[in-house]
Design an enzyme around this catalytic site. Structure first.
Site, mmCIF file in Angstrom:
data_model
loop_
_atom_site.group_PDB
_atom_site.id
_atom_site.type_symbol
_atom_site.label_atom_id
_atom_site.label_comp_id
_atom_site.label_asym_id
_atom_site.label_seq_id
_atom_site.Cartn_x
_atom_site.Cartn_y
_atom_site.Cartn_z
ATOM 1 N N GLY A 182 14.137 -36.802 45.805
ATOM 2 C CA GLY A 182 13.091 -35.902 45.339
ATOM 3 C C GLY A 182 12.709 -36.167 43.892
ATOM 4 N N GLU A 222 20.089 -33.997 52.552
ATOM 5 C CA GLU A 222 21.452 -33.984 52.010
ATOM 6 C C GLU A 222 22.504 -34.054 53.107
ATOM 7 O OE1 GLU A 222 21.578 -34.331 48.889
ATOM 8 O OE2 GLU A 222 19.492 -33.825 48.481
#
Length: 353
Positions: free
Chosen positions: A44, A287
């Site tokens: 990100g 994640e």
């Protein structure tokens, strides 16, 4: 890992292809993406925003591989925001949702960084190239723990928002008079609505309390690590992997239940539910993909159960496996189902079975 002709899904972290080669003569590391598959993908804020990144790479010293380690790498020039020499970086493009986050890709072509840019709290590389191993290899488990714990609170908040929208809508919305001339009832009074929404509301509270409890356990773990105690690291890793799956899967399904409970209005962006769903459903793969996370928890539990059968006294979150098998929880009346002790024993019995 193969079982009955099928391969269990897993992430091949130790096969990471990005390399970091140490040069003792100049006290630098050369970071390199030697293959197309070694390019970084998905981080990100990488696409257009960040100037620096923590890059995971295989450490090589004098031709010997020492495993994966983190390195601070400058990606863009601070003066004009252009990529540094050897850096190819950009945005991966539109996604299912959360497009305000510029997830990006990164390729490194013989990028030089100083020795001090390796994060050396545990593993160390001296100026002459001497390598010092970390106290335990299990420390690698901790690198993604915090964000997974943070997901627990985020999932509780997201499901609570969906419940708030749906339940308020079902209080205001009235439909289909029961008797001619009667006022149309709130659709929340329909028995078909309550089994949809009330369990989601209860789950939002459960996820919230679970997130607070897990964060407390995580904070205690950080204190233990700072004091050199690594005994609970693997236990915490397994717990967080499992909780990440439970919370994100439950949240994503729950928001969809709330959206459908609003009928056609749930399809409208005015409800806020479509944006909410696309904003958070990626938690199921971010994640750590949920299937992989479940397998990590499952492998740990199977190992602990085997140790318990062998007579080993377990501790921490799996201590219950070492206890004598519980009999059926005594439920003699409806009030017993409101007794937390009875419920606790029932869940423990089921988990042991």
């Amino acid at each position: 890992m193969k079982m009955k002709g099928q391969y269990l899904e897993r992430t091949f972290i130790r096969g990471l292809e990005t390399t970091a080669t140490y040069l003792p003569q100049s006290q630098e590391f050369i970071l390199h993406s030697p293959t197309l598959t070694s390019m970084k993908w998905w981080p990100g804020n990488l696409g257009k925003t960040v100037n620096h990144a923590v890059v995971m790479a295989q450490l090589f010293i004098r031709g010997k591989k020492h495993g994966i380690h983190p390195f601070i790498v400058q990606l863009r020039q601070t003066e004009n925001h252009q990529p540094m020499k050897g850096i190819t970086v950009g945005d991966i493009g539109p996604k299912f949702g959360f497009n305000s986050n510029d997830n990006g890709f990164l390729k490194l072509d013989h990028v030089y960084i100083p020795r001090e840019n390796m994060l050396m709290k545990y593993a160390k590389v001296s100026p002459d190239g001497t390598y010092t191993k970390p106290p335990t290899d299990r420390l690698a488990h901790g690198s993604m723990m915090y964000i997974r714990v943070a997901f627990l609170d985020a999932t509780a908040e997201a499901l609570a928002k969906a419940c708030t929208v749906a339940i308020r809508y079902c209080v205001v919305r009235r439909q289909s008079e029961m008797e001619p001339g009667d006022k149309e009832p709130q659709i929340l009074d329909y028995q078909s609505q309550q089994p949809k929404l009330f369990p989601q509301l209860a789950m939002a509270y459960a996820l919230y309390f679970m997130s607070m409890r897990t964060m407390k356990i995580y904070d205690n773990l950080l204190v233990e690590l700072a004091n050199g105690n690594y005994s609970n690291l693997q236990d915490m890793h397994a717990l967080i992997c499992g909780m990440k799956v439970v919370s994100t899967t439950t949240m994503s399904k729950g928001i969809e239940v709330c959206r459908l409970a609003c009928g056609g209005h749930g399809y409208s962006h005015a409800s806020g539910l479509p944006d909410l769903f696309t904003m958070v459903t990626h938690f199921q793969t971010a994640e750590g993909k949920n299937t992989v996370m479940l397998l990590q928890t499952a492998r740990y539990l199977v190992k602990c159960a085997s140790n318990a059968v062998s007579g080993e006294n377990l501790s921490g979150q799996v201590e219950y496996l070492s206890e004598s098998p519980q009999g059926k929880a005594a439920v003699g009346s409806y009030s017993d189902l409101l007794n937390l002790g009875v419920l606790h024993d029932a869940y423990k019995h089921r988990a042991q079975r």
